[in-house]
Design a protein around this motif. Structure first.
Motif, PDB file in Angstrom:
ATOM      1  N   VAL A  64       0.821  -1.210   0.000  1.00 50.77           N
ATOM      2  CA  VAL A  64       0.000   0.000   0.000  1.00 50.77           C
ATOM      3  C   VAL A  64       0.856   1.262   0.000  1.00 50.77           C
ATOM      4  O   VAL A  64       0.592   2.200  -0.748  1.00 50.77           O
ATOM      5  CB  VAL A  64      -0.991  -0.017   1.190  1.00 50.77           C
ATOM      6  CG1 VAL A  64      -1.612   1.344   1.409  1.00 50.77           C
ATOM      7  CG2 VAL A  64      -2.066  -1.050   0.957  1.00 50.77           C
ATOM      8  N   LEU A  65       1.909   1.302   0.817  1.00 52.25           N
ATOM      9  CA  LEU A  65       2.708   2.532   0.903  1.00 52.25           C
ATOM     10  C   LEU A  65       3.395   2.870  -0.411  1.00 52.25           C
ATOM     11  O   LEU A  65       3.376   4.021  -0.847  1.00 52.25           O
ATOM     12  CB  LEU A  65       3.745   2.411   2.024  1.00 52.25           C
ATOM     13  CG  LEU A  65       3.206   2.517   3.442  1.00 52.25           C
ATOM     14  CD1 LEU A  65       4.329   2.353   4.450  1.00 52.25           C
ATOM     15  CD2 LEU A  65       2.509   3.837   3.654  1.00 52.25           C
ATOM     16  N   SER A  66       3.986   1.891  -1.062  1.00 52.34           N
ATOM     17  CA  SER A  66       4.668   2.181  -2.327  1.00 52.34           C
ATOM     18  C   SER A  66       3.667   2.582  -3.412  1.00 52.34           C
ATOM     19  O   SER A  66       3.939   3.475  -4.214  1.00 52.34           O
ATOM     20  CB  SER A  66       5.489   0.973  -2.775  1.00 52.34           C
ATOM     21  OG  SER A  66       4.663  -0.156  -2.933  1.00 52.34           O
ATOM     22  N   ARG A  67       2.497   1.962  -3.412  1.00 52.10           N
ATOM     23  CA  ARG A  67       1.491   2.339  -4.401  1.00 52.10           C
ATOM     24  C   ARG A  67       0.909   3.715  -4.100  1.00 52.10           C
ATOM     25  O   ARG A  67       0.523   4.436  -5.016  1.00 52.10           O
ATOM     26  CB  ARG A  67       0.386   1.285  -4.466  1.00 52.10           C
ATOM     27  CG  ARG A  67       0.907  -0.003  -5.092  1.00 52.10           C
ATOM     28  CD  ARG A  67      -0.197  -0.965  -5.379  1.00 52.10           C
ATOM     29  NE  ARG A  67      -0.598  -1.639  -4.141  1.00 52.10           N
ATOM     30  CZ  ARG A  67      -1.690  -2.368  -4.034  1.00 52.10           C
ATOM     31  NH1 ARG A  67      -2.507  -2.510  -5.060  1.00 52.10           N
ATOM     32  NH2 ARG A  67      -1.979  -2.969  -2.909  1.00 52.10           N
ATOM     33  N   ARG A  68       0.852   4.084  -2.827  1.00 54.50           N
ATOM     34  CA  ARG A  68       0.365   5.427  -2.493  1.00 54.50           C
ATOM     35  C   ARG A  68       1.333   6.496  -2.973  1.00 54.50           C
ATOM     36  O   ARG A  68       0.916   7.580  -3.380  1.00 54.50           O
ATOM     37  CB  ARG A  68       0.154   5.556  -0.983  1.00 54.50           C
ATOM     38  CG  ARG A  68      -1.117   4.902  -0.530  1.00 54.50           C
ATOM     39  CD  ARG A  68      -1.389   5.157   0.905  1.00 54.50           C
ATOM     40  NE  ARG A  68      -1.841   6.531   1.116  1.00 54.50           N
ATOM     41  CZ  ARG A  68      -2.186   7.015   2.288  1.00 54.50           C
ATOM     42  NH1 ARG A  68      -2.132   6.246   3.363  1.00 54.50           N
ATOM     43  NH2 ARG A  68      -2.586   8.259   2.413  1.00 54.50           N
ATOM     44  N   ILE A  69       2.623   6.218  -2.923  1.00 51.37           N
ATOM     45  CA  ILE A  69       3.617   7.174  -3.419  1.00 51.37           C
ATOM     46  C   ILE A  69       3.428   7.383  -4.922  1.00 51.37           C
ATOM     47  O   ILE A  69       3.410   8.513  -5.407  1.00 51.37           O
ATOM     48  CB  ILE A  69       5.049   6.694  -3.095  1.00 51.37           C
ATOM     49  CG1 ILE A  69       5.284   6.720  -1.590  1.00 51.37           C
ATOM     50  CG2 ILE A  69       6.082   7.543  -3.821  1.00 51.37           C
ATOM     51  CD1 ILE A  69       6.566   6.036  -1.154  1.00 51.37           C
ATOM     52  N   LEU A  70       3.269   6.287  -5.656  1.00 47.38           N
ATOM     53  CA  LEU A  70       3.042   6.391  -7.100  1.00 47.38           C
ATOM     54  C   LEU A  70       1.727   7.114  -7.391  1.00 47.38           C
ATOM     55  O   LEU A  70       1.660   7.968  -8.273  1.00 47.38           O
ATOM     56  CB  LEU A  70       3.047   5.006  -7.738  1.00 47.38           C
ATOM     57  CG  LEU A  70       2.793   4.955  -9.244  1.00 47.38           C
ATOM     58  CD1 LEU A  70       3.848   5.747 -10.002  1.00 47.38           C
ATOM     59  CD2 LEU A  70       2.742   3.521  -9.722  1.00 47.38           C
ATOM     60  N   ALA A  71       0.685   6.791  -6.625  1.00 48.10           N
ATOM     61  CA  ALA A  71      -0.610   7.437  -6.815  1.00 48.10           C
ATOM     62  C   ALA A  71      -0.515   8.936  -6.540  1.00 48.10           C
ATOM     63  O   ALA A  71      -1.111   9.743  -7.262  1.00 48.10           O
ATOM     64  CB  ALA A  71      -1.656   6.800  -5.904  1.00 48.10           C
ATOM     65  N   PHE A  72       0.245   9.320  -5.512  1.00 45.31           N
ATOM     66  CA  PHE A  72       0.428  10.742  -5.220  1.00 45.31           C
ATOM     67  C   PHE A  72       1.095  11.446  -6.394  1.00 45.31           C
ATOM     68  O   PHE A  72       0.699  12.553  -6.762  1.00 45.31           O
ATOM     69  CB  PHE A  72       1.252  10.935  -3.948  1.00 45.31           C
ATOM     70  CG  PHE A  72       1.644  12.368  -3.736  1.00 45.31           C
ATOM     71  CD1 PHE A  72       0.730  13.282  -3.253  1.00 45.31           C
ATOM     72  CD2 PHE A  72       2.922  12.804  -4.045  1.00 45.31           C
ATOM     73  CE1 PHE A  72       1.076  14.610  -3.077  1.00 45.31           C
ATOM     74  CE2 PHE A  72       3.284  14.123  -3.873  1.00 45.31           C
ATOM     75  CZ  PHE A  72       2.362  15.028  -3.383  1.00 45.31           C
TER      76      PHE A  72
END
Length: 167
Positions: A30-38
């Motif tokens: 989740v954290l790595s995908r949230r960075i990409l999503a941001f």
């Protein structure tokens, strides 16, 4: 006098809807995908800000420069409207989150509304401004991979495919 159920039953501890101990797959990556999503969402907000700035520029000529006073608040307004409309919408995800397979839920399982989504983006940008790398460190130490502004608002970001039973 007959005995009936009490008017105020003893408080039950809240059941965790998204318990990472029961369903750890909801929080994988989740954290790595949230960075990409941001990053995707930031680019989208910048593009929408560019379009809105063009509209304000044209309105400025029509209003003899009066509309140009709106330039200072165009980025925050676009970011709030973008997040409120997408994160607070039916899919409960911004375009970047949709791309990375994430969705947002409140701590009790409901989708966030416009107000929570708008507050989320305001808290996000404030926390990024003052605590740049440290907001990601908070996610490493919470069970549900929540960042500081998620804890304040009671929001969770989970894998959409796992939540919908596709994985």
């Amino acid at each position: 006098m007959t005995t009936s159920a009490p008017l105020y039953p003893a408080a039950q501890p809240p059941r965790e809807v998204f318990d990472p101990l029961v369903e750890p797959r909801l929080y994988e990556g989740v954290l790595s995908r949230r960075i990409l999503a941001f990053c995707v969402d930031f680019v989208m907000v910048c593009l929408l800000t560019f379009v809105a700035s063009g509209v304000i520029l044209m309105l400025g000529f029509l209003t003899f420069g009066l509309a140009w006073l709106l330039f200072g608040g165009v980025f925050p307004a676009v970011a709030i409207l973008y997040s409120g409309a997408t994160l607070g919408g039916d899919r409960a995800a911004t375009w970047g989150m949709r791309l990375t397979g994430l969705t947002c839920r409140l701590w009790h399982g409901a989708k966030p509304g416009f107000v929570i989504a708008a507050a989320h983006v305001v808290f996000l940008y404030v926390s990024i401004t003052f605590l740049t790398p440290l907001i990601l460190a908070v996610g490493l130490f919470t069970r549900r991979k929540q960042l500081l502004h998620d804890l304040v608002l009671g929001t969770l970001f989970v894998d959409r495919g796992t939540l919908e039973g596709r994985r």
